[in-house]
Design a protein around this motif. Structure first.
Motif, short mmCIF file in Angstrom:
data_model
loop_
_atom_site.label_atom_id
_atom_site.label_comp_id
_atom_site.label_asym_id
_atom_site.label_seq_id
_atom_site.Cartn_x
_atom_site.Cartn_y
_atom_site.Cartn_z
N LEU A 138 0.83 -1.21 0.00
CA LEU A 138 0.00 0.00 0.00
C LEU A 138 0.86 1.26 0.00
CD1 LEU A 138 -2.77 -1.09 2.54
CD2 LEU A 138 -3.06 -0.78 0.08
N PHE A 139 1.93 1.24 0.75
CA PHE A 139 2.77 2.43 0.83
C PHE A 139 3.47 2.68 -0.50
CE2 PHE A 139 3.92 5.40 4.11
CZ PHE A 139 5.00 6.08 3.55
N TYR A 144 -1.38 5.83 1.31
CA TYR A 144 -0.76 6.09 2.62
C TYR A 144 -1.73 5.93 3.79
CZ TYR A 144 2.82 8.06 -0.43
OH TYR A 144 3.75 8.22 -1.40
N LEU A 145 -2.93 6.44 3.62
CA LEU A 145 -3.90 6.33 4.72
C LEU A 145 -4.29 4.88 4.97
CD1 LEU A 145 -6.24 9.39 4.05
CD2 LEU A 145 -4.45 9.18 5.77
N ASP A 146 -4.44 4.11 3.88
CA ASP A 146 -4.76 2.70 4.05
C ASP A 146 -3.62 1.95 4.72
OD1 ASP A 146 -7.35 2.71 2.91
OD2 ASP A 146 -6.46 2.86 0.92
N GLY A 182 9.48 5.17 4.02
CA GLY A 182 8.45 5.99 4.66
C GLY A 182 7.50 5.17 5.51
N VAL A 183 7.36 3.89 5.19
CA VAL A 183 6.46 3.03 5.95
C VAL A 183 6.94 2.89 7.40
CG1 VAL A 183 7.63 0.85 5.36
CG2 VAL A 183 5.18 0.86 5.86
N PHE A 184 8.26 2.99 7.60
CA PHE A 184 8.78 2.87 8.97
C PHE A 184 8.47 4.13 9.78
CE2 PHE A 184 11.33 0.00 6.38
CZ PHE A 184 11.18 -1.18 7.10
N ASP A 185 8.46 5.27 9.10
CA ASP A 185 8.03 6.51 9.77
C ASP A 185 6.57 6.40 10.20
OD1 ASP A 185 8.29 9.52 10.38
OD2 ASP A 185 6.61 9.46 8.97
N THR A 186 5.76 5.77 9.32
CA THR A 186 4.35 5.57 9.66
C THR A 186 4.21 4.67 10.87
OG1 THR A 186 3.71 5.86 7.35
CG2 THR A 186 2.14 4.76 8.79
N LEU A 187 5.01 3.58 10.91
CA LEU A 187 4.99 2.70 12.08
C LEU A 187 5.31 3.47 13.35
CD1 LEU A 187 5.06 -0.10 13.51
CD2 LEU A 187 7.47 -0.24 12.84
#
Length: 751
Positions: A138-139, A144-146, A182-187
């Motif tokens: 998804l990222f 991004y929101l999903d 960027g997915v790690f920033d989201t985590l």
């Protein structure tokens, strides 16, 4: 329609990470591939499967529940058709979902639909790998929101399994798509958002290790959460970790850490960061300066607060209402109301309008200083300018009125508060209950207490202590003990205030030994007697004539490092003066001033009265003048003591001047003042002046005692004014001031 094979076997334990360690094979090894079909002479070689499929088509040509075929995209259907016959629902395994998601990495929308449909199956639960794989897909597809929602769902699920390391699991599946960190920033951001602050810090350390750092904005959010949780040490530690990792903190970042440290009183660290940000070329803004001003002010470092304020102006940063409110608050808090007013005027000169906080702060300061008239003026003024008083404003005024015993005004304010739609809080109710207890209205206090319980309020320690104090004061010891028992049931442990109240009650009954037993009980509970308790004991010792013990307690306070307050010195000086040890009292007076304590009106009054009664009139006059120089208004007892002292030392003129000053300032003379004046003027032969003062006191309804009347009559006889004496005698007898059979030839007795 999907058909699933029955024998899923042990392959469900395969990990997604194995997909990338070798060339990608068929992700569903149990599927029947085209090659296997051909090797077995087509699907007709399996008549049972063919017949079952046929029955399914005939039995369920249309189904209300969408199948995977219904929700999957064209690419999804193509993938399933290429990889063999469909699996039945009952055979769906989490590891196969993960492998299917990898196949769908080029179609994030279909991958998400597939994931949701699988998760909706009864009894099915996604593996952690599926969440991670989908998050990456998804990222990379910019959903991004999903992606954030999937990570959040995964973390909430993972909370049920201690030891689950979210970063490690997400890192192990990073090669599903092209690298995108960027997915790690989201985590990291989701962990912060869920309040998992320690997990977020650990995540940061691992991100730093693999050099996939979160954004400064995300770090700011963690700092914000840490500061709101009053964890200044952790906030500072994480801030340093950010800097070491190579992140560049913004002004906003510095402001959060400086604000947190300032609120917690660590001004040294806050100031150090302030200097550091300037050295890095970052310009402090109004939030930075306000945080420091407020921090310095709250710990009493008023010079530091003013210094930051001046530095702020020099830097071209314009102070706002919050700046001035902080300065006004800190000066009010430390009883420096005149300086607070200077900042109020400065605020207005800059065109800034005082708000509810400004008015409420000043009103509270006036109330605490006993200046209720000024408090009421500000209260009226804030309403006049259109500001609505809040619960803090009303509570300050209610508490002040209760403390002076004006409960009618207090309850009037309470009614007004409710009519204005301002909710009463537990502090307001505590003030009202305390006022009722102080006034001895225990029945009403009990009714209020019961009403609060019935309304479901959670009553705090202070409200129980107020009721306990009221029972002690009313000598209702049994009910007082009942309150202690109820507190014990509610697991409310007695604090210093309650122990102090108990000791005060025992001391009132001269039960000092029992008071000492309570102190020992306190010590067993790990509590140390404070200044209030020691002061209560000193006063009790003086009242039972144990002067040495009283003085020794002061020395004990010094040895234990307990702060000796103005009130403590006041009790000590008053006790010494009452037993004639005025020179010792003067030494303690000098000692307190050398230690930077300012004597209050109680101390001046006690010492002046003691000096006058012990023939030290000149010292008393000097103290009186010192009071006036300091702006302390002498009370009635001071004037009366000086009048009496001057009369005894042959200074009737000065005594009369003091009386005239009392009249000028609107201070009413009482029985003691009139008695001293009439006796003095009678003694010095000024009987007409004495008689005029007698007439004045009678007009005011103040009744002299018989000894004073006889003193004046006898002086008339001594001076040969027989007719005046007889007329005065008859008038006094008619008024009932003297007995008609009194023998005026009896030697005079004066007070």
């Amino acid at each position: 329609m999907l058909l699933f094979a029955r024998n899923i076997g042990g392959r469900a334990s395969l990990r997604v990470s194995s997909f990338h360690s070798s060339p990608l094979q068929n992700p569903f090894p149990l599927f029947l591939t085209p090659s296997s079909l051909s090797s077995q002479n087509s699907i007709f070689a399996r008549p049972v499967i063919w017949f079952t499929s046929f029955l399914c088509v005939i039995r369920y040509p249309f189904v209300s529940k969408p199948s995977f075929d219904d929700i999957a995209s064209e690419s999804m259907r193509s993938f399933l058709q290429q990889d063999g016959p469909h699996l039945s629902d009952s055979a769906l395994a989490p590891i196969w979902v993960s492998k299917a998601l990898v196949k769908l990495k080029g179609d994030p929308k279909s991958a998400l639909k597939f994931f949701k449909e699988a998760g909706a199956r009864a009894g099915f639960r996604h593996a952690a790998e599926s969440y991670c794989v989908l998050a990456h897909i998804l990222f990379c597809g910019m959903f991004y929101l999903d992606a954030r929602s999937v990570i959040k769902e995964w973390i909430l699920l993972g909370r049920e399994f201690p030891g689950c390391d979210f970063f490690d699991m997400l890192w192990s599946t990073r090669n599903v798509c092209r690298p995108g960190f960027g997915v790690f920033d989201t985590l990291f951001n989701v962990l912060v958002d869920l309040g998992m602050l320690e997990e977020a810090r650990q995540c940061f350390w691992k991100m730093n290790k693999f050099r996939v750092l979160p954004k400064v904005r995300s770090c700011n959010e963690l700092l914000h959460r840490l500061s709101k949780s009053s964890k200044g040490g952790l906030a500072l530690s994480f801030f340093k970790d950010m800097v070491v990792a190579g992140l560049s903190p913004s002004v906003f970042t510095y402001n959060m850490v400086i604000g947190c440290l300032a609120r917690e009183g660590d001004l040294e660290a806050a100031r150090s960061l302030f200097e550091e940000m300037k050295a890095k070329g970052l310009r402090p803004d109004i939030v930075t300066y306000n945080s420091l001003i407020d921090g310095y002010g709250k710990v009493g470092m008023l010079t530091g607060a003013v210094s930051v304020f001046e530095e702020m102006k020099d830097a071209g940063c314009e102070p706002d209402v919050i700046t001035y409110n902080s300065l006004i608050n800190c000066f009010c808090k430390f009883e420096r109301i005149p300086q607070a007013f200077e900042y109020l005027h400065g605020m207005k000169q800059r065109g800034l309008q005082p708000n509810v906080v400004t008015y409420s702060t000043l009103i509270d300061a006036f109330c605490k200083a006993g200046m209720l008239l000024e408090a009421n003026k500000f209260f009226v003024d804030m309403i006049r300018v259109g500001l609505q008083p809040n619960e803090f404003t009303y509570t300050s005024l209610i508490d002040a009125n209760c403390k002076i015993g004006d409960l009618n005004e207090a309850f009037k304010l309470e009614s007004e508060m409710q009519q204005a739609g301002v909710n009463l809080n537990i502090v307001t109710y505590t003030a009202l209950l305390d006022g009722l207890c102080e006034d001895g209205r225990m029945r009403e206090a009990e009714e209020l207490f019961g009403a609060l319980l019935k309304a479901g309020w959670t009553l705090n320690q202070q409200i129980y202590t107020s009721l306990f104090h009221g029972y002690i004061k009313a000598k209702m010891m049994e009910k007082a003990m009942d309150i202690l028992e109820e507190m014990n049931k509610k697991n409310l442990k007695p604090d210093l205030l309650l122990y102090g109240t108990k000791i005060w009650g025992l001391c009132r009954q001269n039960e000092i030994e029992d008071s000492m037993a309570v102190i020992r009980e306190m010590m067993d509970c790990g509590l140390t007697a404070n200044s209030y308790i020691y002061t209560t004991l000193i006063d009790a010792y003086f009242k039972v004539g144990k002067t040495t013990e009283a003085v020794n307690l002061l020395q004990e306070m010094q040895d234990l490092g307990i702060k000796i307050t103005v009130v403590t010195y006041g009790v000590l000086i008053d006790g010494l003066c009452k037993i004639g040890l005025v020179q010792q009292a003067v030494r303690y007076f000098d000692h307190m001033t050398r230690n930077g304590l300012q004597p209050n009106i109680m101390i001046y009054t006690a010492l002046i009265d003691g000096l006058c009664k012990n023939d030290c009139l000149e010292e008393a006059k000097n103290l009186f003048n010192e009071m006036l120089d300091k702006g302390i208004s002498p009370d009635k007892l001071v004037y009366t003591s000086l009048i009496d002292g001057n009369m005894k030392h042959g200074n009737p003129g000065e005594a009369l001047s003091l009386r005239n000053r009392m009249v000028e300032i609107g201070m009413e003379l009482d029985l003691c003042a009139y008695t001293s004046l009439i006796w003095g003027f009678s003694r010095y032969g000024q009987v007409q002046l004495a008689k005029s003062l007698l007439d004045e006191m009678l007009r005011k309804g103040i009744i002299p005692d018989q000894v004073l009347c006889i003193c004046l009559l006898r002086k008339y006889y001594e001076l040969g004014d027989i007719n005046e004496a007889l007329a005065l005698h008859d008038d006094m007898a008619r008024r009932g001031l003297i007995s008609g059979t009194i023998d005026i030839t009896v030697p005079s007795v004066h007070t």
